[in-house]
Design an enzyme around this catalytic site. Structure first.
Site, PDB file in Angstrom:
ATOM      1  N   ARG A   1     -33.552 -16.952  24.268  1.00  0.00           N
ATOM      2  CA  ARG A   1     -35.004 -16.998  24.146  1.00  0.00           C
ATOM      3  C   ARG A   1     -35.522 -18.327  24.685  1.00  0.00           C
ATOM      4  NH1 ARG A   1     -34.873 -12.249  23.722  1.00  0.00           N
ATOM      5  NH2 ARG A   1     -35.505 -10.974  21.950  1.00  0.00           N
TER       6      ARG A   1
ATOM      7  N   HIS B   1     -36.274 -12.411  32.667  1.00  0.00           N
ATOM      8  CA  HIS B   1     -35.840 -11.736  31.431  1.00  0.00           C
ATOM      9  C   HIS B   1     -35.162 -10.394  31.761  1.00  0.00           C
ATOM     10  CE1 HIS B   1     -36.648 -11.544  26.847  1.00  0.00           C
ATOM     11  NE2 HIS B   1     -35.585 -10.803  27.149  1.00  0.00           N
TER      12      HIS B   1
HETATM   13  P1  NAP Z   1     -26.421 -11.203  16.970  1.00  0.00           P
HETATM   14  O1  NAP Z   1     -25.440 -10.079  17.064  1.00  0.00           O
HETATM   15  O2  NAP Z   1     -27.429 -11.189  15.902  1.00  0.00           O
HETATM   16  O3  NAP Z   1     -25.571 -12.555  16.881  1.00  0.00           O
HETATM   17  C1  NAP Z   1     -26.129 -13.813  16.716  1.00  0.00           C
HETATM   18  C2  NAP Z   1     -25.031 -14.853  16.704  1.00  0.00           C
HETATM   19  O4  NAP Z   1     -25.612 -16.157  16.598  1.00  0.00           O
HETATM   20  C3  NAP Z   1     -24.069 -14.698  15.523  1.00  0.00           C
HETATM   21  O5  NAP Z   1     -22.756 -14.964  15.942  1.00  0.00           O
HETATM   22  C4  NAP Z   1     -24.545 -15.786  14.553  1.00  0.00           C
HETATM   23  O6  NAP Z   1     -23.526 -16.305  13.729  1.00  0.00           O
HETATM   24  C5  NAP Z   1     -24.994 -16.863  15.524  1.00  0.00           C
HETATM   25  N1  NAP Z   1     -25.950 -17.773  14.883  1.00  0.00           N
HETATM   26  C6  NAP Z   1     -27.147 -17.474  14.326  1.00  0.00           C
HETATM   27  N2  NAP Z   1     -27.723 -18.578  13.817  1.00  0.00           N
HETATM   28  C7  NAP Z   1     -26.861 -19.597  14.045  1.00  0.00           C
HETATM   29  C8  NAP Z   1     -26.865 -20.972  13.738  1.00  0.00           C
HETATM   30  N3  NAP Z   1     -27.891 -21.538  13.083  1.00  0.00           N
HETATM   31  N4  NAP Z   1     -25.799 -21.710  14.106  1.00  0.00           N
HETATM   32  C9  NAP Z   1     -24.754 -21.152  14.748  1.00  0.00           C
HETATM   33  N5  NAP Z   1     -24.687 -19.840  15.068  1.00  0.00           N
HETATM   34  C10 NAP Z   1     -25.728 -19.070  14.718  1.00  0.00           C
HETATM   35  O7  NAP Z   1     -27.222 -11.355  18.328  1.00  0.00           O
HETATM   36  P2  NAP Z   1     -26.934 -10.670  19.755  1.00  0.00           P
HETATM   37  O8  NAP Z   1     -27.180  -9.223  19.688  1.00  0.00           O
HETATM   38  O9  NAP Z   1     -25.625 -11.178  20.248  1.00  0.00           O
HETATM   39  O10 NAP Z   1     -28.145 -11.300  20.593  1.00  0.00           O
HETATM   40  C11 NAP Z   1     -28.374 -12.692  20.659  1.00  0.00           C
HETATM   41  C12 NAP Z   1     -29.748 -12.957  21.237  1.00  0.00           C
HETATM   42  O11 NAP Z   1     -29.756 -12.678  22.629  1.00  0.00           O
HETATM   43  C13 NAP Z   1     -30.862 -12.071  20.690  1.00  0.00           C
HETATM   44  O12 NAP Z   1     -31.345 -12.547  19.462  1.00  0.00           O
HETATM   45  C14 NAP Z   1     -31.909 -12.176  21.779  1.00  0.00           C
HETATM   46  O13 NAP Z   1     -32.774 -13.243  21.512  1.00  0.00           O
HETATM   47  C15 NAP Z   1     -31.098 -12.496  23.029  1.00  0.00           C
HETATM   48  N6  NAP Z   1     -31.139 -11.409  24.036  1.00  0.00           N
HETATM   49  C16 NAP Z   1     -31.570 -11.706  25.285  1.00  0.00           C
HETATM   50  C17 NAP Z   1     -31.556 -10.736  26.249  1.00  0.00           C
HETATM   51  C18 NAP Z   1     -31.985 -11.035  27.655  1.00  0.00           C
HETATM   52  O14 NAP Z   1     -32.133 -10.114  28.445  1.00  0.00           O
HETATM   53  N7  NAP Z   1     -32.174 -12.264  28.020  1.00  0.00           N
HETATM   54  C19 NAP Z   1     -31.113  -9.437  25.932  1.00  0.00           C
HETATM   55  C20 NAP Z   1     -30.695  -9.172  24.644  1.00  0.00           C
HETATM   56  C21 NAP Z   1     -30.709 -10.177  23.688  1.00  0.00           C
HETATM   57  P3  NAP Z   1     -22.864 -15.400  12.566  1.00  0.00           P
HETATM   58  O15 NAP Z   1     -22.142 -14.286  13.322  1.00  0.00           O
HETATM   59  O16 NAP Z   1     -21.944 -16.298  11.901  1.00  0.00           O
HETATM   60  O17 NAP Z   1     -23.995 -14.870  11.742  1.00  0.00           O
HETATM   61  C1  GLV Z   2     -34.034  -8.697  24.807  1.00  0.00           C
HETATM   62  O1  GLV Z   2     -34.414  -9.791  25.034  1.00  0.00           O
HETATM   63  C2  GLV Z   2     -33.547  -8.249  23.548  1.00  0.00           C
HETATM   64  O2  GLV Z   2     -33.745  -8.913  22.527  1.00  0.00           O
HETATM   65  O3  GLV Z   2     -32.928  -7.160  23.530  1.00  0.00           O
END
Ligand code: NAP
Ligand code: GLV
Length: 310
Positions: free
Chosen positions: A225, A273
């Site tokens: 983000r 994005h």
């Molecule tokens: P997720 O499954 O919710 O995983 C989040 C990870 O971050 C977990 O490993 C969590 O640790 C860790 N985390 C959270 N807070 C933390 C902190 N304070 N310190 C250290 N680690 C922390 O998320 P995801 O599905 O992988 O997605 C991640 C992010 O990618 C989304 O929230 C979104 O903003 C972004 N995204 C971007 C795109 C794009 O096209 N650019 C697409 C999709 C998503 P724990 O496992 O220990 O809880």
């Molecule tokens: C995209 O940014 C998502 O959160 O899936």
């Protein structure tokens, strides 16, 4: 079952409404604009909802984020309290992120920006880089996307580290857990990939202090983000040379305003994005399955934890 749908684009909203109508026969599915009886709405399917919209549904039982992140829902200051949130994830989303991260890490690793500059100057400038096992790459966030990205990078041979809140075990990845390990995780990192969710704890985490802990000449890839990044600190770190290159997919304001310095910066690659967009047909199927499961059992595999922020 009345479902209200909202995306910032009217065209996309109608597309999602039609698709969900096809996938959930018998359900009453409409754009937020077309909802006649707001009290009948139990489900909302949204991307970047307008602040205050969700609060107009007095019997809302669940909110579905059309995406992995839920920060865009939690950003609504009038968000109804205690309404559970479902996120939309899945194999396609993960695969796309693997591809994006591999592409940009390899590009920085092989110094492609410099190589392309040499080509533009018709300069036969052979750049020899270390082999991947001698290149340290760190992934912040080891959830669905971060863990997959780290696995992919490790599979390519990189010396891969990962940082998360709780302990993780990922084959081939040196893992670090908790705020107390952040400095050790960053120390010596030459390419940093951010895949954290945007929460109070992670807002502005990509800042001068963090950049200073990376190896000199490090590259930064932000595909989580825009709110994670302090834009001016990145510009200053690029100016000083401590950070060599950055790839940015996400921004404080999207679309990135045309007068933003990132657009023209020679050391920044901007993508709009697109690191991992939810595929609409697949996303529709996932959302339909999650809504059915929630309606029948009160839960589904993709429940987010609003209190935690992701
Ligand atoms: P997720 O499954 O919710 O995983 C989040 C990870 O971050 C977990 O490993 C969590 O640790 C860790 N985390 C959270 N807070 C933390 C902190 N304070 N310190 C250290 N680690 C922390 O998320 P995801 O599905 O992988 O997605 C991640 C992010 O990618 C989304 O929230 C979104 O903003 C972004 N995204 C971007 C795109 C794009 O096209 N650019 C697409 C999709 C998503 P724990 O496992 O220990 O809880
Ligand atoms: C995209 O940014 C998502 O959160 O899936």
């Amino acid at each position: 079952m009345t479902v209200a749908v909202y995306l910032p684009s009217e065209e996309k909203t109608h597309w999602w409404v039609e698709m969900l109508q096809g996938l959930l026969p018998g359900w009453d599915i409409a754009s937020i604009e077309d909802i006649k009886d707001r009290a009948a709405v139990k489900h909302a399917v949204v991307w970047r909802p307008r602040p205050g919209d969700l609060a107009t549904f007095p019997h809302l039982e669940v909110i579905v984020s059309i995406g992995a992140g839920i920060d865009h829902v939690l950003a609504d200051p009038e968000l109804p309290a205690d309404v559970p949130i479902i996120r939309t994830v899945g194999d396609d989303l993960t695969q796309r992120m693997r591809e994006y991260v591999a592409l940009h890490v390899l590009r920085h690793h092989r110094d492609m920006p410099r190589q392309l500059q040499a080509q533009a100057e018709k300069d036969w400038h052979a750049i020899v880089v270390p082999v991947a096992p001698n290149r340290t790459v760190g992934v912040m966030g080891l959830g669905n996307l971060g863990a997959a990205a780290a696995e992919t990078l490790s599979g390519l041979g990189f010396a891969t580290r990962g940082w998360s809140k709780s302990e993780k075990t990922i084959q081939g990845v040196e893992t670090y857990a908790g705020a107390g390990t952040l400095d050790a995780f960053l120390s010596g990192c030459e390419i940093l990939v951010n895949l954290l969710p945007l929460t109070d704890a992670t807002t502005g985490i990509l800042k001068a202090d963090l950049f200073g802990k990376l190896a000199p000449g490090a590259c930064v890839i932000n595909c989580a983000r825009g709110g994670h990044l302090v834009d001016d600190d990145l510009l200053a770190a690029l100016k000083s040379g401590h950070i060599k290159q950055a790839t940015l997919d996400v921004f404080h304001i999207e679309p990135l305003p045309t007068d933003h310095p990132f657009w023209d910066h020679p050391a920044i690659t901007v993508t709009p994005h697109v690191a991992s967009q939810i595929d609409a047909a697949t996303g529709g199927r996932l959302i339909a399955a999650n809504l059915k499961s929630f309606a029948e059992t009160g839960t589904c595999p993709d429940m987010a934890d609003a209190a935690r922020g992701y």
